[in-house]
Motif scaffolding. Sequence first.
Motif, short mmCIF file in Angstrom:
data_model
loop_
_atom_site.label_atom_id
_atom_site.label_comp_id
_atom_site.label_asym_id
_atom_site.label_seq_id
_atom_site.Cartn_x
_atom_site.Cartn_y
_atom_site.Cartn_z
N TYR A 234 -1.52 8.37 -12.09
CA TYR A 234 -1.02 7.13 -12.33
C TYR A 234 -0.80 7.16 -13.64
CZ TYR A 234 1.11 8.55 -8.14
OH TYR A 234 2.24 9.20 -6.47
N MET A 236 -0.95 2.49 -14.84
CA MET A 236 -0.26 1.37 -14.64
C MET A 236 1.21 0.53 -16.27
SD MET A 236 -0.52 0.61 -12.31
CE MET A 236 -1.18 1.67 -10.99
N GLY A 237 1.52 -0.02 -16.13
CA GLY A 237 2.18 -0.65 -17.21
C GLY A 237 1.54 -1.80 -18.19
N PHE A 244 -4.75 5.11 -12.51
CA PHE A 244 -4.59 5.09 -10.44
C PHE A 244 -4.86 6.87 -10.22
CE2 PHE A 244 -3.44 4.86 -6.56
CZ PHE A 244 -4.16 3.93 -5.18
N HIS A 423 9.39 9.95 -0.99
CA HIS A 423 10.07 7.80 -0.34
C HIS A 423 9.96 7.05 -1.59
CE1 HIS A 423 5.93 7.07 0.43
NE2 HIS A 423 6.20 8.68 1.08
N LYS A 424 8.85 7.71 -2.69
CA LYS A 424 8.99 6.74 -3.51
C LYS A 424 9.78 6.71 -4.25
CE LYS A 424 4.99 5.40 -6.91
NZ LYS A 424 5.58 6.45 -8.53
N PHE A 476 -3.57 2.36 2.10
CA PHE A 476 -3.43 2.54 0.71
C PHE A 476 -3.01 1.27 0.25
CE2 PHE A 476 0.54 2.06 -1.90
CZ PHE A 476 0.68 3.50 -3.15
N HIS A 478 -2.39 -0.87 -2.49
CA HIS A 478 -0.86 -1.24 -3.39
C HIS A 478 -1.45 -1.94 -4.50
CE1 HIS A 478 3.39 -1.83 -4.24
NE2 HIS A 478 3.16 -0.58 -4.47
N GLY A 480 1.03 -2.85 -6.60
CA GLY A 480 2.03 -3.29 -7.07
C GLY A 480 2.06 -4.34 -6.18
N TYR A 483 3.81 -5.99 -0.33
CA TYR A 483 5.31 -5.14 -0.45
C TYR A 483 5.62 -5.01 1.29
CZ TYR A 483 3.19 -0.50 0.91
OH TYR A 483 3.20 0.38 1.91
N SER A 485 8.42 -3.67 2.23
CA SER A 485 10.77 -3.10 2.28
C SER A 485 10.44 -1.86 1.47
CB SER A 485 11.13 -3.91 1.06
OG SER A 485 10.75 -3.68 -0.25
N ASN A 486 11.29 -1.07 1.82
CA ASN A 486 10.61 0.69 1.02
C ASN A 486 10.84 0.49 -0.01
OD1 ASN A 486 11.34 1.79 3.66
ND2 ASN A 486 13.92 1.84 3.22
N CYS A 487 10.10 1.44 -0.37
CA CYS A 487 9.48 1.91 -1.58
C CYS A 487 10.63 1.51 -2.54
CB CYS A 487 8.47 2.92 -1.62
SG CYS A 487 7.98 3.14 -0.80
N CYS A 490 12.28 -1.38 -5.07
CA CYS A 490 11.30 -1.06 -6.45
C CYS A 490 10.77 -0.33 -7.53
CB CYS A 490 10.11 -1.91 -5.83
SG CYS A 490 9.85 -3.51 -5.03
N HIS A 491 10.52 1.24 -6.89
CA HIS A 491 10.39 2.05 -7.60
C HIS A 491 11.36 2.78 -7.28
CE1 HIS A 491 6.11 1.65 -7.99
NE2 HIS A 491 6.19 1.14 -6.05
C1 HEC Z 1 8.23 -5.68 -3.73
C2 HEC Z 1 8.10 -4.34 -4.67
C3 HEC Z 1 7.88 -2.71 -4.88
C4 HEC Z 1 7.87 -2.35 -3.27
C5 HEC Z 1 8.50 -2.54 -2.31
C6 HEC Z 1 7.11 -0.35 -3.30
N1 HEC Z 1 6.11 -1.00 -5.27
FE1 HEC Z 1 5.15 0.39 -5.54
N2 HEC Z 1 3.91 -0.85 -7.39
C7 HEC Z 1 5.34 -2.18 -7.28
C8 HEC Z 1 4.74 -2.59 -8.31
C9 HEC Z 1 5.04 -3.81 -9.35
C10 HEC Z 1 3.91 -1.56 -9.03
C11 HEC Z 1 2.54 -1.58 -10.64
C12 HEC Z 1 3.40 -0.88 -11.25
C13 HEC Z 1 3.06 -0.84 -12.93
O1 HEC Z 1 1.99 -1.20 -13.42
O2 HEC Z 1 3.31 -0.26 -13.40
C14 HEC Z 1 3.19 -0.86 -7.96
C15 HEC Z 1 2.89 0.22 -8.65
C16 HEC Z 1 2.71 1.12 -7.33
C17 HEC Z 1 1.95 2.80 -7.77
C18 HEC Z 1 1.12 2.69 -9.02
C19 HEC Z 1 1.05 3.54 -10.06
C20 HEC Z 1 3.19 3.05 -10.59
O3 HEC Z 1 3.65 2.66 -11.23
O4 HEC Z 1 3.99 4.26 -9.59
C21 HEC Z 1 1.97 3.62 -6.33
C22 HEC Z 1 1.95 4.88 -6.69
C23 HEC Z 1 2.70 2.95 -5.32
N3 HEC Z 1 3.14 1.23 -5.87
C24 HEC Z 1 4.13 4.05 -4.75
C25 HEC Z 1 4.65 2.69 -3.74
C26 HEC Z 1 5.46 3.64 -2.66
C27 HEC Z 1 4.80 4.67 -2.16
C28 HEC Z 1 5.42 2.34 -2.04
C29 HEC Z 1 6.37 2.54 -0.38
C30 HEC Z 1 5.55 2.44 0.06
C31 HEC Z 1 5.46 1.02 -2.97
N4 HEC Z 1 4.68 1.68 -4.04
C32 HEC Z 1 6.38 0.02 -3.07
C33 HEC Z 1 5.95 -2.96 -6.75
C34 HEC Z 1 6.34 -2.02 -5.25
#
Ligand code: HEC
Length: 495
Positions: A234, A236-237, A244, A423-424, A476, A478, A480, A483, A485-487, A490-491
């Motif tokens: 990955y 990041m933004g 990562f 599931h992402k 993990f 994370h 971000g 969190y 809630s479910n992935c 946000c994703h």
């Molecule tokens: C509350 C919101 C939220 C939830 C829920 C969440 N994420 Fe994220 N996640 C983020 C944010 C914000 C970033 C940072 C993104 C960036 O900088 O590009 C991030 C980054 C990531 C990244 C690294 C880079 C990318 O952009 O993909 C991964 C892998 C990731 N999340 C996986 C998961 C997974 C798997 C789940 C569920 C189990 C999950 N996240 C749930 C908000 C969330």
Amino acid sequence: MSTETSAASTAPAGDPKPHLLKNWLSLCGLVVLTGSIFSACLLFTLDAMAHFANPYLGILTYLVAPGFAVIGLGMTVVGVLLRRRKVNKNASRIPVVHIDFTRPRDRRMLTFFILGGLVFLLLSAVGSYQTYHYTESVQFCGQACHTVMKPELVTYQHGPHARVACTECHIGKGATWFVRSKLSGTYQLYAVTCNKYQRPVPTPIKNLRPAQETCEECHWPKKFVGNLERTYNYYMGDETNSPFTISLLMKVGGGDPTHGPVGGIHWHMNVGKRIEYMAADDTRQKIPWIRVVDSQGVVTEYRSKGFTNAVNPTAIRNMDCMDCHNRPAHKYQSPEDAVNLAMSLGHIDCSLPWIKTNAVYSLTKDYKGETEAMEGIATYLANKYPNEPRIRAAIDSVQQIYKDNFFPEMRASWKNYPDNIGHKNWPGCFRCHDGNHIASDGKATIKANDCNACHVILAQGVGAELAKMTPAGQTFKHLGGDYDSNCTDCHTGGP
Ligand code: HEC
Ligand code: HEC
Ligand code: HEC
Ligand code: HEC
Ligand code: HEC
Ligand code: HEC
């Protein structure tokens, strides 16, 4: 054709039957009619004997051949009618076609007629056979209706099944599916010619043939797969596009006790057990009810909290390969995934500041067509990075990503085609494994937050951190933040 006796010429005017067919229009009509019936029979036999049937042959067998038959019949009837008019008008003097095989002219005519008929039959046989092969080809399925099937064809060509013919997954073998596919193929022709088709082509395909009869012709469900390693890169933004990486050991396992321990992700294989579910929406993204019937016949029913409705038996679906692998041939990469891949391969230079964010953004703007998108992407990125020669390669790469994964004419992109394997970006496994599906004994399905149940996080991060492997699994990290809630809240795969 029978020889006319002179007695016929004295037949009463009120009974002109013997002569009515004897006109060239009717005779040609009869040849066309015979030819098309012959073609239809031939096509039907060919297709019935073939290893794999194909849907579009229906167009020939049930539309084109009968069409010609109708034309032939029409010609015959019109010939007869015209002739009758003439006969009635000149009731007193019925012109008699006098065929006499002692006359060289008549012999020539007959030979010509028989030879012509034979050549026509031969040509229809060859033509039918050639067309038959053509309709079976990937070229036909994917290119004959170019705009409609373009998204499926392009994504297919980039998938692991690029050498597997469309018909092997979409139709398979056997007579009933053969007829069903004929009918739907014929309908599709109508939809395309009358511009009635939906954009995007709806998914999932209703009444798609069960995987047992398609996928499992090549993939043996009893195979024990064991663990598979998958690495995800990955960026990041942020300004530096911080990398990562996460390395997952997927516990694919198997479903058959004679070839390995039963368990893991392929536990769901219908070997000795049955998993059924009911979806609450057409896209099968919400699953409130599941039933497992094990090899001893013990039934366990899971319901999501709050779902107390009666279950409609006709809505129950047997879970098969395609409930997880629903994009084995047509995977639309999300802009995030595609840009991550291009950056990890060096097609997009990671040292360009904010390139991750900008590339993803340029892909997801609303473009009317591919040409507009190509220009849009080039202008947007070129303006963001003036006097930066490295942006040229990045633009090429982003444009290629667009061409391979976005089809504005058909409104097809990752947004319209959920991928159920993870599931992402889509609910996927968490449709059932959200910890919210409870059996009557209070047991729940695997919870989403049990991160090491389906895979083990072997390593994550960058550099030295990434080199630390933990076979028992890590927690993990994370990026971000916290969190709960479910992935997918946000994703989404996009910005
Ligand atoms: C509350 C919101 C939220 C939830 C829920 C969440 N994420 Fe994220 N996640 C983020 C944010 C914000 C970033 C940072 C993104 C960036 O900088 O590009 C991030 C980054 C990531 C990244 C690294 C880079 C990318 O952009 O993909 C991964 C892998 C990731 N999340 C996986 C998961 C997974 C798997 C789940 C569920 C189990 C999950 N996240 C749930 C908000 C969330
Ligand atoms: C490896 C098997 C396989 C091959 C080969 C294959 N498909 Fe598919 N196709 C699928 C599956 C699985 C689906 C999704 C089914 C579902 O979710 O209901 C699908 C879906 C589709 C859809 C519906 C829209 C969508 O994307 O869900 C169309 C149209 C389609 N395929 C056309 C084609 C064409 C044309 C070819 C050949 C160029 C082809 N397929 C080759 C397995 C395959
Ligand atoms: C005609 C044979 C054939 C059929 C039918 C078929 N596959 Fe495959 N499949 C293959 C082959 C061959 C490969 C290996 C491709 C490679 O790695 O080069 C493969 C690979 C795969 C993979 C691994 C993909 C990867 O990314 O490594 C999955 C998953 C898969 N198939 C699922 C399916 C599903 C689901 C269906 C039914 C919709 C299906 N296959 C139908 C022949 C087939
Ligand atoms: C519960 C969801 C699920 C079901 C049902 C399922 N699979 Fe899988 N399968 C997975 C996951 C997850 C992986 C791991 C690879 C990945 O994540 O892409 C996998 C891996 C595979 C692979 C790749 C193995 C390799 O060596 O690379 C093949 C082939 C495959 N599955 C075929 C099938 C077939 C055929 C069926 C139906 C008989 C099936 N799967 C049913 C989830 C499933
Ligand atoms: C239609 C609902 C459904 C979907 C979708 C689904 N599962 Fe399951 N899965 C179940 C049920 C029910 C069980 C049995 C109860 C349990 O152990 O959670 C189960 C069990 C499992 C198990 C434990 C098997 C064992 O060893 O006993 C794993 C691992 C698993 N699922 C992984 C996955 C993965 C990965 C996906 C997505 C690719 C997935 N499941 C999608 C319904 C589903
Ligand atoms: C029900 C089984 C299951 C559970 C529980 C589960 N995962 Fe996954 N996860 C999967 C599968 C299957 C994939 C593989 C998707 C694919 O083939 O790309 C995956 C992929 C991932 C990926 C890579 C996703 C991507 O597409 O970029 C991350 C990161 C991840 N999981 C993190 C987590 C975290 C964190 C948790 C706990 C909150 C978790 N998983 C819980 C089944 C599961």
